[in-house]
Scaffold this motif. Structure first.
Motif, PDB file in Angstrom:
ATOM      1  N   ALA A   1       0.643  -1.176  -0.113  1.00 41.31           N
ATOM      2  CA  ALA A   1       0.187   0.146   0.069  1.00 41.31           C
ATOM      3  C   ALA A   1       0.868   1.050  -0.181  1.00 41.31           C
ATOM      4  CB  ALA A   1      -0.931   0.047   1.083  1.00 41.31           C
TER       5      ALA A   1
ATOM      6  N   ASN B   1      -8.212   0.178  -1.803  1.00 42.57           N
ATOM      7  CA  ASN B   1      -7.526   1.682  -1.955  1.00 42.57           C
ATOM      8  C   ASN B   1      -7.957   2.255  -0.451  1.00 42.57           C
ATOM      9  OD1 ASN B   1     -10.306   1.664  -1.834  1.00 42.57           O
ATOM     10  ND2 ASN B   1     -10.747   3.007  -3.562  1.00 42.57           N
TER      11      ASN B   1
ATOM     12  N   ASP C   1      -3.607  -0.627  -6.628  1.00 42.65           N
ATOM     13  CA  ASP C   1      -4.853  -0.419  -6.051  1.00 42.65           C
ATOM     14  C   ASP C   1      -5.743  -1.537  -6.240  1.00 42.65           C
ATOM     15  OD1 ASP C   1      -6.429   1.161  -4.810  1.00 42.65           O
ATOM     16  OD2 ASP C   1      -7.331   2.098  -6.566  1.00 42.65           O
TER      17      ASP C   1
END
Length: 132
Positions: free
Chosen positions: A40, A65, A60
């Motif tokens: 991430a 997300n 993503d």
């Protein structure tokens, strides 16, 4: 989805090999969560560079997300390691008395202590001192 599969396989492998199984659960949760957070973070870095927008979109799509996307990954790792550990113990017909936690060493060693005169004399002196 890719992270869920990876976390479940990692948990299953650790559940079969690492003893005690609670350590396997902790390791699989830490590795899966750390890898998810690292990916991430790399995705957030890729978003800042216009040349890496495609990488950011693929990351993503792979991990989600938002921050709450880590919970299913941790659940897959934990369930995979616990299920694997339980199935491994059932397949090997291993006793589950001290399965999740190691038995206390002192309890195991007390069965191996041999009686001798010195010990019984010292025990009698302690009983005399304490008045029991």
């Amino acid at each position: 989805m890719t992270m869920l599969i990876f976390a479940a396989i990692l948990g299953a492998l650790l559940g079969m090999t690492v003893r005690p199984p609670l350590l396997a659960v902790a390791i699989s949760l830490a590795v899966s969560g750390g890898l998810h957070a690292t990916i991430a973070w790399v995705g957030r870095l890729a978003e800042t560079n216009p040349a890496q927008r495609v990488l950011a979109m693929r990351i993503d799509a792979m991990i989600g997300n938002d921050l709450h996307a880590i919970w299913p990954v941790l659940a897959a790792a934990g369930v995979g390691s616990i299920a694997s550990a339980v199935m491994w113990s059932l397949a090997n017909k291993q006793p589950t008395d001290g399965y999740w936690f190691r038995p206390d060493r002192r309890v195991v060693l007390m069965d191996q202590v041999e009686e001798n005169d010195r010990h019984s004399a010292a025990e009698q002196r302690f009983r005399d001192i304490l008045g029991r």
